[in-house]
Design an enzyme around this catalytic site. Structure first.
Site, PDB file in Angstrom:
ATOM      1  N   ARG A 123       0.887  -1.252  -0.034  1.00 46.52           N
ATOM      2  CA  ARG A 123       0.145  -0.192   0.027  1.00 46.52           C
ATOM      3  C   ARG A 123       0.952   1.068   0.091  1.00 46.52           C
ATOM      4  O   ARG A 123       1.933   1.419   0.602  1.00 46.52           O
ATOM      5  CB  ARG A 123      -0.811   0.133   1.301  1.00 46.52           C
ATOM      6  CG  ARG A 123      -2.079  -0.975   1.051  1.00 46.52           C
ATOM      7  CD  ARG A 123      -3.303  -0.575   0.287  1.00 46.52           C
ATOM      8  NE  ARG A 123      -4.351  -1.445   0.304  1.00 46.52           N
ATOM      9  CZ  ARG A 123      -4.658  -2.448  -0.607  1.00 46.52           C
ATOM     10  NH1 ARG A 123      -3.423  -2.719  -1.422  1.00 46.52           N
ATOM     11  NH2 ARG A 123      -5.403  -3.107  -0.367  1.00 46.52           N
ATOM     12  N   GLU A 136      -3.941   7.770  -4.998  1.00 43.20           N
ATOM     13  CA  GLU A 136      -4.010   7.109  -6.301  1.00 43.20           C
ATOM     14  C   GLU A 136      -5.584   7.679  -6.981  1.00 43.20           C
ATOM     15  O   GLU A 136      -6.201   7.985  -6.424  1.00 43.20           O
ATOM     16  CB  GLU A 136      -4.211   5.469  -5.903  1.00 43.20           C
ATOM     17  CG  GLU A 136      -3.054   4.964  -5.738  1.00 43.20           C
ATOM     18  CD  GLU A 136      -3.256   3.466  -5.272  1.00 43.20           C
ATOM     19  OE1 GLU A 136      -4.144   2.782  -5.652  1.00 43.20           O
ATOM     20  OE2 GLU A 136      -2.229   2.952  -4.689  1.00 43.20           O
ATOM     21  N   HIS A 158      -1.847   0.145  -9.715  1.00 40.67           N
ATOM     22  CA  HIS A 158      -2.260  -0.684  -8.766  1.00 40.67           C
ATOM     23  C   HIS A 158      -3.244  -1.886  -9.319  1.00 40.67           C
ATOM     24  O   HIS A 158      -4.445  -2.147  -9.265  1.00 40.67           O
ATOM     25  CB  HIS A 158      -3.273  -0.046  -7.775  1.00 40.67           C
ATOM     26  CG  HIS A 158      -3.604  -0.716  -6.424  1.00 40.67           C
ATOM     27  ND1 HIS A 158      -4.027  -0.171  -5.259  1.00 40.67           N
ATOM     28  CD2 HIS A 158      -3.563  -2.082  -6.302  1.00 40.67           C
ATOM     29  CE1 HIS A 158      -4.379  -0.881  -4.474  1.00 40.67           C
ATOM     30  NE2 HIS A 158      -4.180  -2.122  -4.862  1.00 40.67           N
TER      31      HIS A 158
HETATM   32  P1  NDP Z   1      -0.891 -11.855   5.057  1.00 42.77           P
HETATM   33  O1  NDP Z   1      -1.884 -11.492   6.094  1.00 42.77           O
HETATM   34  O2  NDP Z   1      -1.113 -12.958   4.200  1.00 42.77           O
HETATM   35  O3  NDP Z   1       0.442 -11.196   5.167  1.00 42.77           O
HETATM   36  C1  NDP Z   1       0.795 -10.198   5.836  1.00 42.77           C
HETATM   37  C2  NDP Z   1       2.239 -10.333   6.312  1.00 42.77           C
HETATM   38  O4  NDP Z   1       2.705  -9.138   6.594  1.00 42.77           O
HETATM   39  C3  NDP Z   1       2.269 -11.304   7.383  1.00 42.77           C
HETATM   40  O5  NDP Z   1       3.383 -12.213   6.933  1.00 42.77           O
HETATM   41  C4  NDP Z   1       2.555 -10.549   8.698  1.00 42.77           C
HETATM   42  O6  NDP Z   1       3.513 -11.471   9.420  1.00 42.77           O
HETATM   43  C5  NDP Z   1       3.431  -9.371   8.003  1.00 42.77           C
HETATM   44  N1  NDP Z   1       3.486  -8.133   8.882  1.00 42.77           N
HETATM   45  C6  NDP Z   1       2.126  -7.761   9.550  1.00 42.77           C
HETATM   46  N2  NDP Z   1       2.383  -6.678  10.059  1.00 42.77           N
HETATM   47  C7  NDP Z   1       3.828  -6.384  10.049  1.00 42.77           C
HETATM   48  C8  NDP Z   1       4.701  -5.347  10.512  1.00 42.77           C
HETATM   49  N3  NDP Z   1       4.231  -4.427  11.291  1.00 42.77           N
HETATM   50  N4  NDP Z   1       6.124  -5.614  10.307  1.00 42.77           N
HETATM   51  C9  NDP Z   1       6.388  -6.852   9.334  1.00 42.77           C
HETATM   52  N5  NDP Z   1       5.378  -7.550   8.732  1.00 42.77           N
HETATM   53  C10 NDP Z   1       4.394  -7.412   9.282  1.00 42.77           C
HETATM   54  O7  NDP Z   1      -1.438 -10.489   3.704  1.00 42.77           O
HETATM   55  P2  NDP Z   1      -1.130 -10.518   2.108  1.00 42.77           P
HETATM   56  O8  NDP Z   1       0.098 -11.102   1.866  1.00 42.77           O
HETATM   57  O9  NDP Z   1      -2.390 -11.315   1.539  1.00 42.77           O
HETATM   58  O10 NDP Z   1      -1.275  -8.871   1.803  1.00 42.77           O
HETATM   59  C11 NDP Z   1      -0.559  -8.172   2.305  1.00 42.77           C
HETATM   60  C12 NDP Z   1      -1.045  -6.763   1.846  1.00 42.77           C
HETATM   61  O11 NDP Z   1      -0.541  -6.513   0.448  1.00 42.77           O
HETATM   62  C13 NDP Z   1      -2.401  -6.475   2.031  1.00 42.77           C
HETATM   63  O12 NDP Z   1      -2.850  -6.056   3.243  1.00 42.77           O
HETATM   64  C14 NDP Z   1      -2.630  -5.391   1.033  1.00 42.77           C
HETATM   65  O13 NDP Z   1      -2.466  -4.122   1.458  1.00 42.77           O
HETATM   66  C15 NDP Z   1      -1.477  -5.663  -0.194  1.00 42.77           C
HETATM   67  N6  NDP Z   1      -1.900  -6.135  -1.213  1.00 42.77           N
HETATM   68  C16 NDP Z   1      -1.693  -5.484  -2.469  1.00 42.77           C
HETATM   69  C17 NDP Z   1      -2.155  -6.032  -3.556  1.00 42.77           C
HETATM   70  C18 NDP Z   1      -1.993  -5.047  -4.758  1.00 42.77           C
HETATM   71  O14 NDP Z   1      -2.713  -5.225  -5.968  1.00 42.77           O
HETATM   72  N7  NDP Z   1      -0.745  -4.708  -4.900  1.00 42.77           N
HETATM   73  C19 NDP Z   1      -2.968  -7.273  -3.887  1.00 42.77           C
HETATM   74  C20 NDP Z   1      -3.198  -8.106  -2.551  1.00 42.77           C
HETATM   75  C21 NDP Z   1      -2.681  -7.494  -1.302  1.00 42.77           C
HETATM   76  P3  NDP Z   1       3.312 -11.194  10.930  1.00 42.77           P
HETATM   77  O15 NDP Z   1       1.944 -11.553  11.237  1.00 42.77           O
HETATM   78  O16 NDP Z   1       4.306 -12.355  11.439  1.00 42.77           O
HETATM   79  O17 NDP Z   1       4.141  -9.970  11.291  1.00 42.77           O
END
Ligand code: NDP
Length: 307
Positions: A225, A254, A273
């Site tokens: 994001r 955006e 995006h």
């Molecule tokens: P998931 O919930 O599967 O993964 C999120 C990951 O981020 C987890 O591994 C979590 O690990 C980690 N995380 C959360 N908070 C932190 C932090 N403060 N520091 C470091 N790591 C952190 O989500 P997705 O992979 O499905 O999606 C992630 C994001 O990507 C979505 O929220 C969305 O905003 C974005 N996205 C963008 C798209 C695009 O079109 N460009 C498409 C799909 C998603 P842990 O809990 O161990 O910290």
């Protein structure tokens, strides 16, 4: 609650034709129809991209995105509205998009495409092109997106490390760091790839200090994001040569405003995006919606429930 009528909100049109999802879900034991803002009242649930206040009257909202930063979670909870998301479906699309960015930089394809617009026959300098095996990448966020990126880049011979809050190991990552070691984790890799959700903790996680910690021959990739990045700090880092370049799918505003200096930078690849776009998107979302309709009928807990 009972699901008698499920709306597919017209806002999903930005990603796929709403009618495709309606057709895909015709076998649900509920009526499924495309709805605009005026048609929400008649529904029990809605599948949507956008958020509307009128959704507070519903029992269930399903977001076609994985990120839910656009939804007011506390307000939904107060109104007893269930929110589910589409996490879990973007591993391959995002993985391939990120691999494409890296291959473009390595093989200089972005230069060739730019030159082609000018009908210019111009080869790279002898030391500009490189190959990916042996290159190093740090993926910040090791969930669905991060794991998809690790798998795709791993297959190309890239050594992939990761960052997550706990620092616990994740399959596909050579090494995983806890977020409090972020600067160390990103300090000595050629590619830094951001795949974390936008939360209070990750807002501007990538700021001047983070770009300063990165190598000056490193590329920065953001498919998470826009607001995970302090965009003016990124622009400064790119302009002053503190970074080699960037591939960006998401932005603080955006569409990216026409006056943004990012548009004009040779070593910046911009996509609007759409890194997760695929013609199968409505099917992937449809499977989650169907799973939850089944669970609702069986009195089970919703899959991918956020609120
Ligand atoms: P998931 O919930 O599967 O993964 C999120 C990951 O981020 C987890 O591994 C979590 O690990 C980690 N995380 C959360 N908070 C932190 C932090 N403060 N520091 C470091 N790591 C952190 O989500 P997705 O992979 O499905 O999606 C992630 C994001 O990507 C979505 O929220 C969305 O905003 C974005 N996205 C963008 C798209 C695009 O079109 N460009 C498409 C799909 C998603 P842990 O809990 O161990 O910290």
């Amino acid at each position: 609650f009972e699901l008698e009528r499920l709306g597919v909100h017209e806002s999903v049109e930005a990603v796929f034709p709403p009618a495709e999802l309606v057709t895909y879900l015709t076998d649900l034991p509920a009526e499924v129809a495309v709805v605009d803002d005026d048609g929400i009242d008649d529904c029990d649930g809605v599948v949507t991209l956008a958020y509307r206040e009128a959704f507070l009257e519903l029992d269930w909202i399903h977001s076609i995105q994985a990120g839910y930063d656009r939804f007011p979670l506390d307000v939904l909870e107060d109104h007893d509205v269930i929110l589910t998301n589409s996490a879990g479906i973007h591993d391959r699309t995002i993985g391939e998009t990120v691999a494409s960015y890296l291959l473009m930089f390595a093989r200089r394809l972005h230069d060739h495409v730019a030159n082609q617009q000018e009908r210019r026959w111009d080869r790279p300098e002898w030391d500009e092109a490189f190959t990916l095996p042996g290159a190093t990448a740090c993926v910040v966020g090791t969930g669905t997106l991060g794991s998809g990126v690790a798998e795709t880049l791993g297959a190309l011979g890239v050594r992939v490390t990761g960052v997550r809050r706990s620092g616990d190991p994740v399959p596909g990552f050579d090494e995983v760091y806890a977020t409090d070691r972020l600067l160390e984790a990103i300090g000595d890799v050629e590619f830094v790839i951001v795949t974390v959700p936008l939360t209070d903790e990750t807002h501007h996680l990538f700021d001047a200090e983070a770009f300063d910690a990165m190598r000056d021959d490193a590329y920065f990739v953001n498919v998470a994001r826009g607001s995970v990045v302090d965009e003016p700090a990124l622009i400064d880092a790119l302009e002053s040569g503190e970074l080699a370049g960037a591939a960006l799918d998401v932005f603080e505003e955006e569409p990216l405003p026409e006056e943004s200096p990012l548009w004009g930078m040779d070593e910046v690849i911009i996509s609007p995006h759409c890194a997760a776009y695929t013609r199968d998107y409505f099917r992937d979302v449809g499977e989650i919606v169907r799973e939850n309709a089944d669970r609702l009928a069986d009195g089970e807990e919703f899959y991918n429930r956020v609120v």
